[in-house]
Design an enzyme around this catalytic site. Structure first.
Site, PDB file in Angstrom:
ATOM      1  N   LYS A 204       8.829  -5.912   0.187  1.00  0.00           N
ATOM      2  CA  LYS A 204       8.904  -5.803  -1.277  1.00  0.00           C
ATOM      3  C   LYS A 204      10.329  -5.964  -1.789  1.00  0.00           C
ATOM      4  CE  LYS A 204       4.701  -3.240  -2.231  1.00  0.00           C
ATOM      5  NZ  LYS A 204       4.086  -2.023  -2.728  1.00  0.00           N
TER       6      LYS A 204
ATOM      7  N   LYS B 129      -2.564 -10.793   3.353  1.00  0.00           N
ATOM      8  CA  LYS B 129      -3.441  -9.716   2.895  1.00  0.00           C
ATOM      9  C   LYS B 129      -3.938 -10.016   1.477  1.00  0.00           C
ATOM     10  CE  LYS B 129      -1.569  -5.990   1.245  1.00  0.00           C
ATOM     11  NZ  LYS B 129      -0.868  -4.727   0.955  1.00  0.00           N
TER      12      LYS B 129
ATOM     13  N   LYS C 216      -3.292  -7.246  -5.000  1.00  0.00           N
ATOM     14  CA  LYS C 216      -3.293  -7.267  -6.468  1.00  0.00           C
ATOM     15  C   LYS C 216      -2.144  -8.105  -6.996  1.00  0.00           C
ATOM     16  CE  LYS C 216      -3.301  -2.364  -6.000  1.00  0.00           C
ATOM     17  NZ  LYS C 216      -3.606  -1.014  -6.335  1.00  0.00           N
TER      18      LYS C 216
HETATM   19  P1  TYM Z   1      -2.236   0.599  -2.479  1.00  0.00           P
HETATM   20  O1  TYM Z   1      -2.346   1.042  -3.882  1.00  0.00           O
HETATM   21  O2  TYM Z   1      -1.464  -0.647  -2.182  1.00  0.00           O
HETATM   22  O3  TYM Z   1      -3.677   0.415  -1.841  1.00  0.00           O
HETATM   23  C1  TYM Z   1      -4.639   1.461  -1.924  1.00  0.00           C
HETATM   24  C2  TYM Z   1      -5.494   1.504  -0.678  1.00  0.00           C
HETATM   25  O4  TYM Z   1      -6.134   0.236  -0.482  1.00  0.00           O
HETATM   26  C3  TYM Z   1      -5.852  -0.251   0.822  1.00  0.00           C
HETATM   27  N1  TYM Z   1      -5.753  -1.716   0.756  1.00  0.00           N
HETATM   28  C4  TYM Z   1      -6.427  -2.538   1.557  1.00  0.00           C
HETATM   29  N2  TYM Z   1      -7.316  -2.291   2.546  1.00  0.00           N
HETATM   30  C5  TYM Z   1      -7.845  -3.360   3.177  1.00  0.00           C
HETATM   31  N3  TYM Z   1      -7.517  -4.653   2.862  1.00  0.00           N
HETATM   32  C6  TYM Z   1      -6.635  -4.936   1.888  1.00  0.00           C
HETATM   33  N4  TYM Z   1      -6.341  -6.191   1.581  1.00  0.00           N
HETATM   34  C7  TYM Z   1      -6.042  -3.843   1.180  1.00  0.00           C
HETATM   35  N5  TYM Z   1      -5.146  -3.764   0.151  1.00  0.00           N
HETATM   36  C8  TYM Z   1      -4.980  -2.451  -0.081  1.00  0.00           C
HETATM   37  C9  TYM Z   1      -4.515   0.379   1.199  1.00  0.00           C
HETATM   38  O5  TYM Z   1      -4.320   0.394   2.594  1.00  0.00           O
HETATM   39  C10 TYM Z   1      -4.650   1.750   0.598  1.00  0.00           C
HETATM   40  O6  TYM Z   1      -5.389   2.593   1.461  1.00  0.00           O
HETATM   41  N6  TYM Z   1       1.242   3.712  -0.651  1.00  0.00           N
HETATM   42  C11 TYM Z   1      -0.163   3.575  -0.988  1.00  0.00           C
HETATM   43  C12 TYM Z   1      -0.646   4.605  -1.979  1.00  0.00           C
HETATM   44  C13 TYM Z   1      -0.353   6.018  -1.620  1.00  0.00           C
HETATM   45  C14 TYM Z   1      -1.034   6.794  -0.626  1.00  0.00           C
HETATM   46  C15 TYM Z   1      -0.419   8.063  -0.671  1.00  0.00           C
HETATM   47  C16 TYM Z   1      -2.065   6.508   0.270  1.00  0.00           C
HETATM   48  C17 TYM Z   1       0.589   6.816  -2.170  1.00  0.00           C
HETATM   49  N7  TYM Z   1       0.565   8.058  -1.615  1.00  0.00           N
HETATM   50  C18 TYM Z   1      -0.830   9.093   0.200  1.00  0.00           C
HETATM   51  C19 TYM Z   1      -2.480   7.557   1.135  1.00  0.00           C
HETATM   52  C20 TYM Z   1      -1.861   8.817   1.083  1.00  0.00           C
HETATM   53  C21 TYM Z   1      -0.385   2.206  -1.589  1.00  0.00           C
HETATM   54  O7  TYM Z   1       0.502   1.588  -2.130  1.00  0.00           O
HETATM   55  O8  TYM Z   1      -1.685   1.795  -1.555  1.00  0.00           O
END
Ligand code: TYM
Length: 344
Positions: A124, A207, A210
Site C-alpha cells: 500500500k 486478489k 475493492k
Molecule cells: P478488509 O476490509 O480488507 O477485508 C475484510 C475481510 O475480507 C477478507 N477479504 C478477502 N477474502 C477472500 N478473498 C478476497 N479477495 C478478500 N478480500 C478481502 C479479508 O481477509 C478480511 O477478512 N485489516 C482488516 C480489517 C481489520 C480486522 C481487524 C480483521 C481491522 N481490524 C481485526 C480482523 C481482526 C482489513 O483491512 O480487511
C-alpha cells in the site's frame, strides 16, 4: 506471573473480526469473511464484529459523507449476510475508544522492524513510503488492539490478513513476556473454506479487491443480477475444459478461482464441484456459476438496499453494539493500565 491475572486456558472462546468501510463490499469480503462470520455466530463462540472506520482513513483521504455512508452500508451488509444483532455484537470502531487507547500501548510494544515487514504496508505504501500516513504504518498495531481489547481467541479472516494476525500474536507474546503476565491470549487466525483468497475476475494472479481500478475485476455485493451475470460471462478463463480433479486446476489460476467461488457459494468442496462439472467447457460452466451467484447474492443486496432506507435503525444497532463492546473492552483496558503501571 502477576497474581490473579487470567491464564490462557481460562479465556472465553471469543471471535473478533473487522471489515473496513472503504468502497463497496466485494464477493471476496463475503466469501472470505461475512459468510463465515454468520456460520461461526451459531457455533460455540461469543462473536464480536466491527466496522473498522479508524482503519478506513489510513490509506487515502476519505470524504466524510462517503465514509459515513460506507459505514452504514457495511453494517447493512453484515446484517443482510446473517449477522444477528441479538446473537453478535456489531458496532463501528470509533465508538469504542478503548481500541485506540490500547493501540497506543501496542505502538510501544511493536518494533519498527516488525511493521516494516508487513506485506500490506509494503504494497500500500509502495515506492512512496515517505508520503504514506503514520496511521498506515501503525495500522497492524491498531488491528492487534481491536482483537486483544476483547481477549478474542479466534479471528476469522481471508488469507491476506494472516500476517497481521501473526503480528497480533507477536505483540501479545512480547507484552506478556515484558510484563511477566499471561494476560493477552495468543489469538488463532481462522482461515478456512474454498474461498479464503478470491482472485480478480480479470487476472487470476491478483486478489479481488475493492480498490482495483477495474470494476469488471470484482463482483460487488450491490451489483444487480445482470451485472453479476455479465461480469462472470466476461471473466478471464483459458480455452480448456474443466478437469475432473483438483490436481487439474494447478497452473490454471482463473479456472481455479471460478471453481473455488462455485464451491464456496454452494457450500460444497472443490472436489465435489469438479465431480459434477468436470469435462464441461466454460461456456457451459459460466452460466451455472452466474445463476448460483445471483441466487445467493441477490437476496443479500435486496436486503441491504432495504436496510439502507432506514439509517436511523442501523445507527441504533451500532450504538447498542458499541455499548456491549465497551462493557467487555473497558475492564480489559483498565487491567492493562494496571499491568503497565498507569495510575488511575
Ligand atoms: P478488509 O476490509 O480488507 O477485508 C475484510 C475481510 O475480507 C477478507 N477479504 C478477502 N477474502 C477472500 N478473498 C478476497 N479477495 C478478500 N478480500 C478481502 C479479508 O481477509 C478480511 O477478512 N485489516 C482488516 C480489517 C481489520 C480486522 C481487524 C480483521 C481491522 N481490524 C481485526 C480482523 C481482526 C482489513 O483491512 O480487511
Amino acid at each position: 506471573m502477576t497474581e490473579g491475572v487470567q491464564t490462557p486456558s481460562a479465556f472465553t472462546k471469543r471471535v473478533f473480526s473487522g471489515i473496513q468501510p472503504t468502497g463497496h463490499l466485494t464477493l471476496g469480503n463475503y466469501l472470505g469473511a461475512l459468510k463465515r462470520f454468520s456460520e461461526v455466530q451459531d457455533q460455540d463462540y461469543e462473536t464480536i464484529f466491527c466496522i473498522v472506520d479508524q482503519h478506513a482513513i489510513t490509506a487515502t483521504f476519505q470524504d466524510p459523507a462517503v465514509l459515513a455512508r460506507a459505514t452504514r452500508e457495511l453494517a447493512a451488509g453484515f446484517i443482510a449476510s446473517g449477522i444477528d444483532p441479538a446473537k453478535s455484537v456489531l458496532f463501528n470502531q470509533s465508538q469504542v475508544a478503548e481500541h485506540a487507547q490500547l493501540a497506543w500501548i501496542f505502538n510501544c510494544v511493536a518494533r519498527m522492524g516488525w511493521m516494516q515487514r508487513m506485506t500490506q504496508w509494503k504494497d500500500k505504501a509502495g515506492k512512496n513510503a515517505q508520503n504514506a500516513s503514520l496511521g498506515l504504518f501503525a495500522y497492524p498495531a491498531l488491528m492487534a488492539a481491536d482483537i486483544l481489547v476483547y481477549h478474542a481467541t479466534h479471528v476469522p479472516v481471508g488469507e491476506d490478513q494472516k500476517q497481521h494476525v501473526e503480528l497480533t500474536r507477536d505483540i501479545a507474546t512480547k507484552f506478556n513476556h515484558d510484563y511477566g503476565v499471561d494476560f493477552f491470549p495468543i489469538a488463532e487466525p481462522v482461515i478456512e473454506g474454498a474461498a479464503t483468497r478470491v482472485m480478480s475476475l480479470r487476472d487470476g494472479s491478483k486478489k479481488m479487491s475493492k480498490s482495483d481500478p477495474s470494476d469488471m475485476s470484482r463482483i460487488n455485493m450491490t451489483d444487480d443480477a445482470d451485472t453479476i451475470a455479465a461480469k462472470i460471462r466476461k471473466a478471464r478463463t483459458d480455452p480448456d475444459a474443466l478437469p475432473s480433479e483438483s490436481k487439474g486446476l494447478e497452473e490454471r489460476a482463473e479456472a481455479r478461482n471460478l471453481v473455488n467461488i462455485y464451491a464456496a457459494l454452494s457450500d460444497t468442496s472443490v472436489d465435489d464441484v469438479l465431480a459434477q462439472v468436470g469435462g464441461k467447457q466454460f461456456s457451459e460452466f459460466k452460466p451455472m456459476l452466474a445463476e448460483l451467484a445471483v441466487a445467493k447474492l441477490s437476496p443479500i443486496s435486496t436486503e441491504m438496499a432495504r436496510l439502507m432506507e432506514h439509517p436511523d435503525e442501523i445507527d441504533a444497532i451500532l450504538r447498542k453494539g458499541a455499548d456491549q463492546a465497551r462493557a467487555v473492552a473497558a475492564p480489559i483496558l483498565q487491567r492493562t493500565y494496571d499491568i503497565v503501571g498507569m495510575v488511575r
